[in-house]
Design an enzyme around this catalytic site. Structure first.
Site, short mmCIF file in Angstrom:
data_model
loop_
_atom_site.label_atom_id
_atom_site.label_comp_id
_atom_site.label_asym_id
_atom_site.label_seq_id
_atom_site.Cartn_x
_atom_site.Cartn_y
_atom_site.Cartn_z
N VAL A 185 0.81 -1.23 0.00
CA VAL A 185 0.00 0.00 0.00
C VAL A 185 0.84 1.28 0.00
CG1 VAL A 185 -2.02 -1.08 1.05
CG2 VAL A 185 -0.28 -0.08 2.53
N LYS A 186 2.13 1.16 -0.23
CA LYS A 186 2.97 2.35 -0.23
C LYS A 186 3.03 3.00 -1.63
CE LYS A 186 4.31 2.39 4.12
NZ LYS A 186 3.65 1.32 4.88
N THR A 187 3.62 4.21 -1.66
CA THR A 187 3.63 5.02 -2.90
C THR A 187 4.25 4.26 -4.07
OG1 THR A 187 3.80 7.00 -1.57
CG2 THR A 187 4.37 7.21 -3.89
#
Ligand SMILES: *Cc1c(COP(=O)(O)O)cnc(C)c1O
Length: 399
Positions: A185-187
């Site tokens: 779910v990170k950039t």
């Protein structure tokens, strides 16, 4: 924020190059791997992008924090100052080394309050760990001044703020060590993965050995390598690194879209009476992965949050009552519930969190709502969201 929104042909191509050789490990098998060194390539590209001398990839952001602390020589009984608003990984990584997490208040930056940090320093303090939550940063200049004065290590957790800057430097590159997560779910994501950056050769060398069982990585025969000190296995696999390499190419595009979408939302909300925004320290620029705003009281904030979710507006977070990101939800840490016996250092030195006053943090967190900024939204979707959010906030505040 999530790079998973734009997973595509580029990631598949990188992964397929690894699958075609079958060499899923980042080390060795030189003859079989058809010149593919995805982890090494990612490390070189990432260090360059982040303006750092060295990068070490590992298996997660939590591993990055653990390896970074270990590389800086932090161990049993050493105190590491960390904020009340973060992710559980902060204290997990500290405790994993037998070190002591010392929790202190945040301020209107939603990150470490430098004044609270200074008060918490003891002769056992070794490291200050600001966490750049939700896209924006701690007051790094103030923290660095404190660290320099007391001879402490400054370790930035930039897991949620990749691409943001402070005094022109990429977040993560300002302190002695910087950590990133590439979880799903990170950039930018590689499925599971993490990275450490540093300009200190000694820390880079320690990290290189520590994350691979202490291997010194000298020569071409893994079995014949020596182990100058004890290590562990926090290696990234070549498959994950391949995905990350493709995602890194997309970072600038992601940041650009985030800024556009953030700006539309912010411009709609800033005209509302009663809405204020999280303070970004002077000299800083967010990565625009979240829009973080305050409402006048805890009660009104809870009402607005409920109304937003009932209206079907997704991805608005109220961290104050969240199990994973704020101290109020960490009863396992409050009561030191662990599967096995904890070390005597941890048991003796740990603050009594049940008896510590965090009302300054509560005052900010209970009034904070964070809207995730997605990159897949069309301009119409962002504008509709901005209008709907404004209407709902206005309605609740004017009641
Ligand atoms: C995601 C995250 C981590 C941990 O990363 P994982 O890769 O999930 O282990 C650490 N700190 C912060 C602030 C994070 O958001």
């Amino acid at each position: 924020m999530p790079g998973f929104e734009i997973f595509g042909a580029e990631e598949r191509k990188q992964v397929n190059e690894v699958l075609e050789t079958g060499v899923l490990m980042r080390y060795g098998f030189d003859g079989m791997r058809n010149t593919h060194w995805k982890a090494k390539e990612f490390e070189t590209a990432f260090a360059k992008r982040m303006g750092a001398e060295y990068c070490q990839l590992v298996s997660s952001g939590t591993a990055a924090l653990t390896v970074a602390l270990a590389s800086a020589g932090i161990g049993a009984g050493d105190e590491v100052i960390m904020p009340t608003f973060t992710f559980v990984a902060s204290f997990e990584s500290i405790l994993a080394l037998g070190a002591i997490p010392i929790l202190v208040d945040i301020d209107d930056t939603l990150t470490l309050d430098p004044k609270a940090v200074e008060i918490a320093i003891t002769p056992k303090t070794k490291c200050v760990m600001p966490v750049h939550m939700c896209g924006s940063m701690a007051d790094l200049r103030a923290l660095k001044t404190i660290c320099d004065k007391h001879g402490l290590i400054l370790l930035e957790d930039a897991c949620q703020a990749i691409g943001g800057t402070y005094e022109g430097k990429p977040l993560g590159s300002y302190g002695d060590l910087g950590c990133f997560s590439f979880d799903y779910v990170k950039t930018i994501t590689c499925g599971e993965g993490g990275g450490i950056i540093t300009n200190t050769e000694k820390y880079a060398l320690h990290a290189d050995h520590y994350q691979d069982h202490g291997h010194d990585h000298v020569g071409k025969d893994r079995g014949a390598e020596t182990h100058p000190f004890l290590g562990y296995n926090f290696r990234i696999s070549e498959l994950n690194a391949a995905v990350g390499l493709a995602q890194l190419e997309k970072l600038e595009g992601i940041l650009k879209t985030q800024k556009e979408n953030y700006t539309i939302l912010r411009e709609a909300l800033q005209s509302l009476e009663g809405v204020t925004f999280r303070r970004v320290p002077e000299g800083g620029e967010e990565n625009y992965s979240f829009l973080n705003f305050f409402l006048p009281t805890k009660e009104l904030t809870q009402k607005v949050h409920k109304a937003l979710s009932e209206a079907g507006i997704d991805a608005c977070f109220y961290w104050y009552t969240n199990n994973w990101h704020y101290i109020n939800g960490w009863e396992h840490l409050h009561n030191l519930k662990s599967l096995g016996n904890l070390s005597s250092e941890v048991k003796n030195q740990m603050q009594d969190l049940n008896a510590t006053d965090f009302s300054k943090s509560d005052a900010w967190m209970s009034r904070t709502i964070s809207s995730l900024i997605k990159i897949g939204w069309t301009e119409k979707q962002v504008k509709d969201r901005a209008r709907l959010m404004s209407e709902i906030i206005k309605k609740v505040l004017n009641k």
